[in-house]
Design a protein around this motif. Sequence first.
Motif, PDB file in Angstrom:
ATOM      1  N   LEU A  81       0.825  -1.293  -0.414  1.00 11.25           N
ATOM      2  CA  LEU A  81       0.352   0.189   0.318  1.00 11.25           C
ATOM      3  C   LEU A  81       1.029   1.514  -0.038  1.00 11.25           C
ATOM      4  CD1 LEU A  81      -2.615  -0.902   2.603  1.00 11.25           C
ATOM      5  CD2 LEU A  81      -3.364  -1.005   0.469  1.00 11.25           C
ATOM      6  N   GLN A  82       2.347   1.204   0.980  1.00 11.49           N
ATOM      7  CA  GLN A  82       3.368   2.507   0.076  1.00 11.49           C
ATOM      8  C   GLN A  82       2.833   3.687   1.925  1.00 11.49           C
ATOM      9  OE1 GLN A  82       5.659   0.474  -0.303  1.00 11.49           O
ATOM     10  NE2 GLN A  82       5.593  -0.001  -2.517  1.00 11.49           N
ATOM     11  N   HIS A  83       1.214   3.864   1.766  1.00 14.79           N
ATOM     12  CA  HIS A  83       1.270   5.146   2.657  1.00 14.79           C
ATOM     13  C   HIS A  83      -0.390   4.867   2.844  1.00 14.79           C
ATOM     14  CE1 HIS A  83       1.694   8.341   4.714  1.00 14.79           C
ATOM     15  NE2 HIS A  83       3.351   8.111   4.734  1.00 14.79           N
ATOM     16  N   ILE A  84      -0.795   6.035   3.463  1.00 15.81           N
ATOM     17  CA  ILE A  84      -2.555   6.050   3.306  1.00 15.81           C
ATOM     18  C   ILE A  84      -2.690   7.713   3.574  1.00 15.81           C
ATOM     19  CG2 ILE A  84      -2.432   6.007   5.530  1.00 15.81           C
ATOM     20  CD1 ILE A  84      -4.756   5.329   4.062  1.00 15.81           C
ATOM     21  N   ASN A  85      -2.101   8.267   3.458  1.00 15.73           N
ATOM     22  CA  ASN A  85      -2.421   9.738   3.340  1.00 15.73           C
ATOM     23  C   ASN A  85      -2.530  10.177   2.153  1.00 15.73           C
ATOM     24  OD1 ASN A  85      -0.791  12.333   3.103  1.00 15.73           O
ATOM     25  ND2 ASN A  85      -2.390  12.881   5.144  1.00 15.73           N
ATOM     26  N   SER A  86      -3.453  10.692   1.184  1.00 14.56           N
ATOM     27  CA  SER A  86      -3.835  11.192   0.064  1.00 14.56           C
ATOM     28  C   SER A  86      -2.963  11.937  -0.878  1.00 14.56           C
ATOM     29  CB  SER A  86      -5.355  11.895   0.335  1.00 14.56           C
ATOM     30  OG  SER A  86      -6.257  10.791   0.084  1.00 14.56           O
ATOM     31  N   VAL A 106      -4.415   5.993  -5.797  1.00  6.74           N
ATOM     32  CA  VAL A 106      -5.026   5.165  -5.064  1.00  6.74           C
ATOM     33  C   VAL A 106      -4.802   6.433  -3.856  1.00  6.74           C
ATOM     34  CG1 VAL A 106      -5.227   3.042  -5.422  1.00  6.74           C
ATOM     35  CG2 VAL A 106      -3.575   3.906  -4.075  1.00  6.74           C
ATOM     36  N   ASP A 107      -5.981   6.258  -3.349  1.00 13.45           N
ATOM     37  CA  ASP A 107      -5.811   7.624  -2.403  1.00 13.45           C
ATOM     38  C   ASP A 107      -6.825   6.979  -0.961  1.00 13.45           C
ATOM     39  OD1 ASP A 107      -8.982   7.285  -2.358  1.00 13.45           O
ATOM     40  OD2 ASP A 107      -9.015   9.027  -3.181  1.00 13.45           O
ATOM     41  N   ARG A 108      -6.884   7.913   0.119  1.00 13.03           N
ATOM     42  CA  ARG A 108      -6.771   7.135   1.419  1.00 13.03           C
ATOM     43  C   ARG A 108      -8.127   6.467   1.938  1.00 13.03           C
ATOM     44  NH1 ARG A 108      -6.608   8.348   6.793  1.00 13.03           N
ATOM     45  NH2 ARG A 108      -8.766   8.329   7.755  1.00 13.03           N
ATOM     46  N   GLU A 109      -9.458   6.671   1.089  1.00 10.13           N
ATOM     47  CA  GLU A 109     -10.884   6.229   1.108  1.00 10.13           C
ATOM     48  C   GLU A 109     -10.972   5.019   0.354  1.00 10.13           C
ATOM     49  OE1 GLU A 109     -15.014   8.047  -0.215  1.00 10.13           O
ATOM     50  OE2 GLU A 109     -13.459   8.959  -1.040  1.00 10.13           O
ATOM     51  N   GLY A 155       9.543   8.411   4.893  1.00  8.52           N
ATOM     52  CA  GLY A 155       9.842   9.261   5.175  1.00  8.52           C
ATOM     53  C   GLY A 155       9.894   9.792   3.461  1.00  8.52           C
ATOM     54  N   PHE A 156       8.925   9.705   3.388  1.00  6.54           N
ATOM     55  CA  PHE A 156       8.992  10.000   1.385  1.00  6.54           C
ATOM     56  C   PHE A 156       8.837  11.805   1.474  1.00  6.54           C
ATOM     57  CE2 PHE A 156       6.619  10.976  -2.252  1.00  6.54           C
ATOM     58  CZ  PHE A 156       7.698  10.625  -3.075  1.00  6.54           C
ATOM     59  N   GLN A 207       1.511  12.999   8.886  1.00 12.37           N
ATOM     60  CA  GLN A 207       1.269  12.327   7.887  1.00 12.37           C
ATOM     61  C   GLN A 207       1.475  10.903   8.265  1.00 12.37           C
ATOM     62  OE1 GLN A 207       2.889  14.659   4.716  1.00 12.37           O
ATOM     63  NE2 GLN A 207       0.969  15.284   3.726  1.00 12.37           N
ATOM     64  N   PHE A 208       2.786  11.169   9.175  1.00 14.96           N
ATOM     65  CA  PHE A 208       3.189   9.807   9.546  1.00 14.96           C
ATOM     66  C   PHE A 208       2.341   9.090  10.506  1.00 14.96           C
ATOM     67  CE2 PHE A 208       5.921   8.162  12.585  1.00 14.96           C
ATOM     68  CZ  PHE A 208       5.654   6.856  12.436  1.00 14.96           C
ATOM     69  N   GLU A 209       1.534  10.142  11.444  1.00 14.11           N
ATOM     70  CA  GLU A 209       0.839   9.784  12.853  1.00 14.11           C
ATOM     71  C   GLU A 209      -0.364   9.087  11.981  1.00 14.11           C
ATOM     72  OE1 GLU A 209       1.510   9.313  16.126  1.00 14.11           O
ATOM     73  OE2 GLU A 209       3.228   9.966  15.508  1.00 14.11           O
ATOM     74  N   GLU A 210      -0.553  10.083  10.840  1.00 11.35           N
ATOM     75  CA  GLU A 210      -1.927   8.925   9.880  1.00 11.35           C
ATOM     76  C   GLU A 210      -2.082   8.010   9.637  1.00 11.35           C
ATOM     77  OE1 GLU A 210      -4.248  10.181   6.433  1.00 11.35           O
ATOM     78  OE2 GLU A 210      -3.002  11.412   7.038  1.00 11.35           O
ATOM     79  N   LEU A 211      -0.548   7.396   9.698  1.00 10.59           N
ATOM     80  CA  LEU A 211      -0.064   6.567   9.128  1.00 10.59           C
ATOM     81  C   LEU A 211      -0.286   5.452  10.347  1.00 10.59           C
ATOM     82  CD1 LEU A 211       0.759   3.927   6.235  1.00 10.59           C
ATOM     83  CD2 LEU A 211       3.313   5.257   6.832  1.00 10.59           C
ATOM     84  N   ARG A 212       0.383   5.693  11.748  1.00  9.85           N
ATOM     85  CA  ARG A 212       0.886   4.619  12.211  1.00  9.85           C
ATOM     86  C   ARG A 212      -0.922   4.567  13.054  1.00  9.85           C
ATOM     87  NH1 ARG A 212       3.798   7.124  17.268  1.00  9.85           N
ATOM     88  NH2 ARG A 212       3.591   4.722  17.762  1.00  9.85           N
ATOM     89  N   GLU A 213      -1.767   5.472  12.827  1.00 14.37           N
ATOM     90  CA  GLU A 213      -3.352   5.182  12.725  1.00 14.37           C
ATOM     91  C   GLU A 213      -3.682   3.957  12.615  1.00 14.37           C
ATOM     92  OE1 GLU A 213      -4.970   5.725  16.606  1.00 14.37           O
ATOM     93  OE2 GLU A 213      -3.324   7.254  16.161  1.00 14.37           O
ATOM     94  N   PHE A 214      -3.468   4.391  10.761  1.00 17.77           N
ATOM     95  CA  PHE A 214      -3.864   3.335  10.308  1.00 17.77           C
ATOM     96  C   PHE A 214      -3.523   2.123  10.336  1.00 17.77           C
ATOM     97  CE2 PHE A 214      -3.138   1.484   5.582  1.00 17.77           C
ATOM     98  CZ  PHE A 214      -5.194   1.258   5.430  1.00 17.77           C
ATOM     99  N   VAL A 215      -2.149   1.354  10.480  1.00 13.23           N
ATOM    100  CA  VAL A 215      -1.581   0.275  10.768  1.00 13.23           C
ATOM    101  C   VAL A 215      -2.233   0.177  12.362  1.00 13.23           C
ATOM    102  CG1 VAL A 215       0.681  -1.128  11.390  1.00 13.23           C
ATOM    103  CG2 VAL A 215       0.375   1.655   9.838  1.00 13.23           C
ATOM    104  N   LYS A 216      -2.410   0.846  13.252  1.00 15.13           N
ATOM    105  CA  LYS A 216      -2.890   0.103  14.441  1.00 15.13           C
ATOM    106  C   LYS A 216      -4.035  -0.504  13.891  1.00 15.13           C
ATOM    107  CE  LYS A 216      -0.438   3.342  17.046  1.00 15.13           C
ATOM    108  NZ  LYS A 216      -0.361   4.173  18.655  1.00 15.13           N
TER     109      LYS A 216
END
Length: 471
Positions: free
Chosen positions: A293-298, A308-311, A336-337, A344-353
């Motif tokens: 998936l590589q990331h979640i922030n749009s 692709v985007d978050r939704e 670190g992109f 945005q990194f914290e958004e990714l952390r929350e997505f993973v959790k």
Amino acid sequence: MTQLPIIDLTNAAPVSPSVDSQTENDKGSKGTYAFVSLGCPKNLVDSEKMLGTLAVDGYTLTADPKGSDFVIVNTCGFIDSSRKESFEVIEEMLDLKRQGETGGVIVAGCLPERIGGELRERLPEIDHVVGVFGRDEIAKVADRLVGNINEQRDLFRPAPVRAMDDRARLRITPSHYAYLKISEGCNRTCTFCSIPSMRGKHVTKPIEEIVTEAEELAADGVKELILVAQDTTYYGMDLYGEVRLTALLAELEKVEGIDWIRLMYLYPVNFTDALIDQIANSQKILPYLDMPLQHINSKVLKRMQRRVDREKTFELVAKLRQRIPNLVLRTTFVVGFPGETEEQFEELREFVKEMKFQRMGVFPYSIEPGTPAVKLDGHLPEEVKIQRQETLMADQQQIAFEYGESLIGYELDVLIDEQIEEGLWQGRCFADAPEIDGTVFVRGENLTVGEYVPTEIVAIQDYDLVGQAAE
């Protein structure tokens, strides 16, 4: 110094029907060689094809490069760390050459394709260089080296318009599982990725050729078939004018002898309802999907050009889990992109959790010369990237351990990969791909490598499971 992955056929699979073994009888051999295979499973398939070609041509593989006529290093050039590893291995083989312990060094694969003439500038002692698409001519290159012919020391071929034939391989995986490459190259334009520059555009291998190859592998004793590509869900678009992964899987279901089909490198696009149904209703396709998936922030995804985007990502993960029973999802993320903020990194952390992926890998962004991401603003310090990688993997560790604990008390089929000691075996359940995931340690007597063993899971050991073979 780390142990080199020198190819040794002692515990390897039987050769394909059209490949004569050169390991049992050296009589009439054109020469001996050692082989080092680096990188991903796609590269491993290329290595096996080269080994098969050399066997047919009369060369003898040896596990020890010392005393060999030459050494072949099939390299990886994907990211900076893999290129460093490739250079280290090449240097080690060149040291053997300088000491007179091997006659020459051939460097093949993605590293030459990635950096071109820079390779020979840095290491002029390399005897021959072979690009990714020159692999089928490896025996001719070996002939030139053994024959002291110094002409055409670099062999590069353009990316093919048809998928290369991977049959007649000399397999180096255990006899009971094999990788099957269903396409080559990639049409995606992810800004951080150099694969298209090395592997070319997406080229689909026809369904009938894949089925024939699968039948050949099954005849060799393969029980688990692992499908690999640069972009698996794009399969068929260039050749048939539409994605045809569903049709391919339907045909592979019919191959006798294959019990498990594992899907890797699924881009999060082209998951049709028909494909999901095919996976969900299959008796052979494992409920295990490797989907980077590589990331979640749009905004980050847009800068990555992932399309692709978050939704859409949330919708896809929810749909897959809703419709495929007992699904195990493996994914990877890049942290670190360029331009990735702390928020945005914290958004990714929350997505993973929240998503609780059973299997996950995290890579710090690596600057790849020639890729569009190099020109983006907001490049982050290396220490920030590493810190974010460690933080996200720490989050994932707890999730992975909880998933392992949830399996305690269940009986799972475990495919035995090897014997560790008397009464102790190592294998994998449906949730584990070779090399990248955990394993299952099985206590039991009179088990057999390549056998499916019903196993009660009794404990976890870090990322691995511990079980007792059912009576």
